[in-house]
Design an enzyme around this catalytic site. Structure first.
Site, PDB file in Angstrom:
ATOM      1  N   LYS A  80     175.365  29.149  22.654  1.00 30.03           N
ATOM      2  CA  LYS A  80     174.725  28.890  21.364  1.00 30.03           C
ATOM      3  C   LYS A  80     174.141  27.479  21.351  1.00 30.03           C
ATOM      4  CE  LYS A  80     175.593  28.914  16.362  1.00 30.03           C
ATOM      5  NZ  LYS A  80     176.581  29.179  15.286  1.00 30.03           N
ATOM      6  N   SER A 155     174.756  31.582  11.720  1.00 27.01           N
ATOM      7  CA  SER A 155     173.840  30.889  12.599  1.00 27.01           C
ATOM      8  C   SER A 155     173.912  31.342  14.052  1.00 27.01           C
ATOM      9  CB  SER A 155     174.122  29.379  12.529  1.00 27.01           C
ATOM     10  OG  SER A 155     175.450  29.078  12.935  1.00 27.01           O
ATOM     11  N   SER A 179     179.245  32.240  10.355  1.00 31.04           N
ATOM     12  CA  SER A 179     178.219  32.293  11.390  1.00 31.04           C
ATOM     13  C   SER A 179     178.569  33.133  12.605  1.00 31.04           C
ATOM     14  CB  SER A 179     177.877  30.863  11.840  1.00 31.04           C
ATOM     15  OG  SER A 179     177.252  30.152  10.797  1.00 31.04           O
TER      16      SER A 179
END
Length: 476
Positions: A80, A155, A179
């Site tokens: 990520k 996210s 997220s």
């Protein structure tokens, strides 16, 4: 079954058993990324194919010598884009960070590399990781695996889409306000927010107060989630609040006693949370699967006013997020390159006093104690993973839900704050689709440090939800 269709657990066995080589695995995933990623923009900063194949050859040579690095030996992994991986840009989705290339791996990345993964690139994230919709001015918008006109969530949106589209065998992410859970639910995969401290973060500027966010695993199966958590988790002395109980998460997930499990269904908190039509219905279908396994599921009132919890959340969030944004505003020229929602977070915290923050900490403590009281009569709690279905990718965030105005850019995700504030383990499990084919997930929340029991419950659920889990995205 093709290589990219294998679960991460099955892929690891195939690599170690010699059924496939690490080079073949890398070739298969690079081909898949080339074919599918341009439409969905899940993986960014993809590394050179020649470089990655050389690394795969090195992994094959190790196996030929009888040496395995671990469960992830030879697996492609994309990190990520909030976490550091040496030699690959960490942009945070911000134009201000477009050219930042770290020279040190973050702790989670160190652990995954030590287990043998090959980092192929990054997964896309919103700017500074803010907002449950993955878009930014560096790489663009990540699009939902089941409908490319819709949001992937966030996210960890790039991670969830990469999993669903078979661009990665397993994925890492992080969770501050849902997220790991929201994008998992919106892409029909599993995403787990571990207990606070289970997966320590390093390096960090502050190891004491900044404790709402946590890194964690995502997978297409619960076993994959558990195996990746086993790699990521473990005490580190540089993270003084990290958990040191020695749980390894590699045991047998089967055999959980569902008949003695009591699940409290919090729903929409007795009408407090605005929900789009159909979300509660599809989540209740998921709960009926648990009932079919013998779990006792019953509606449960939160038992404490919800609005003060939201206000407590706002104080904590603005204090922690503003600290992230502040260094970028030391140069006033940067303001024009920071998205409005991030600037709003910063402005909200400018007049925050230490007394107000400590008062919010007292309120958070009281809320945690209240959550403990719910676990006196229930083993797990359940909530929807989102209050809206995946919305149009061009929309920044939902302004209204069923006529109720959302007064902040993140209030439409209020449903995820309860596990976060209490530091409890929580996993998003797929529950079904609406008439448009858009996915939804259900949050299952466990007791403090009850990560293993939560994974066992999710595994039992998975066996009863194959009708949902076998429904693949159109691109697959």
């Amino acid at each position: 079954m093709s290589i990219v269709e294998l679960s991460a657990h099955a892929l690891s066995r195939a690599i170690h058993g010699g059924q496939v080589s690490c080079r073949e695995v890398m070739q298969a995933y690079l081909h898949r990324i080339e074919a599918v990623n341009p439409r969905h923009q899940a993986i960014v900063s993809l590394q050179s194919g020649d470089l990655l194949l050389r690394q795969a050859d090195e992994r094959d040579a190790q196996l030929a010598r009888g040496a395995s690095m671990g469960w992830m030996h030879g697996m492609p992994q994309a990190i990520k884009d909030l976490a550091n991986a040496t030699g690959i840009p960490t942009t945070l989705g911000s134009p201000l960070m477009r050219h930042f290339v770290p020279q040190e791996d973050g702790l989670m990345v160190q652990r995954m590399k030590a287990a043998g993964c090959i980092v192929v690139g990054k997964t896309n994230t919103p700017e500074f990781g803010l907002g449950s919709h993955t878009f930014n001015d560096v790489f663009g918008t990540t699009r939902n695996a089941y409908d490319a006109t819709r949001s992937a969530g966030g996210s960890s949106g790039g991670a969830a889409v990469a999993l669903a589209l078979r661009l990665l065998p397993v994925a890492d992410g992080s969770d501050f306000m849902g997220s790991l859970r929201n994008p998992a639910g919106w892409n029909n995969v599993f995403g787990m927010r571990p207990s606070q401290g289970r997966v320590p973060m390093w390096p960090v500027q502050d190891a004491w107060v900044n404790q709402l966010g946590t890194e964690g695993p995502m997978g297409r199966t619960v076993q994959d989630v558990a195996q990746l958590l086993a790699v990521q988790a473990g005490f580190d002395p540089r993270a003084p609040l990290s958990i040191a109980d020695g749980e390894d998460f590699t045991g047998a997930l089967a055999g959980f006693d569902c008949k003695n499990s009591r699940i409290g269904w919090l729903g929409d908190l007795s009408g407090y949370l605005a929900m789009e039509p159909g979300i509660l219905d599809v989540c209740e279908q998921g709960l009926r699967r648990l009932e079919s396994l013998g779990c006792a599921v019953a509606p449960l009132a939160l038992g404490t006013p919800a609005e003060p919890i939201w206000q407590t959340w706002l104080v904590w969030r603005k204090a922690l997020v503003a600290a992230r944004i502040a260094p970028f505003l030391l140069n006033p020229k940067n303001r024009a390159q920071i998205k409005p929602e991030a600037l709003w977070e910063y402005e909200q915290a400018r007049n925050l006093t230490g007394t107000e923050f400590l008062r919010a900490s007292v309120q958070r403590t009281s809320f945690y104690q209240h959550m403990l009281s719910l676990f006196e009569t229930h083993d797990f709690l359940a909530l929807p993973v989102a209050q809206v279905w995946p919305f149009a990718a061009e929309q920044r965030w939902p302004r209204h839900i069923n006529g109720v105005e959302m007064d902040t850019y993140h209030r439409w995700m209020e449903v995820v704050i309860y596990a976060t504030l209490a530091g409890l383990p929580c996993i998003s499990v797929p529950v079904g689709f609406d008439a448009r084919g858009l996915p939804m997930g259900l949050q299952l929340i466990g007791r403090p440090h009850g990560d293993w029991a939560l994974l066992q419950l999710a595994y039992a659920y998975e066996q009863a939800a194959q009708d949902v889990l076998t429904r693949q995205p159109p691109a697959v």
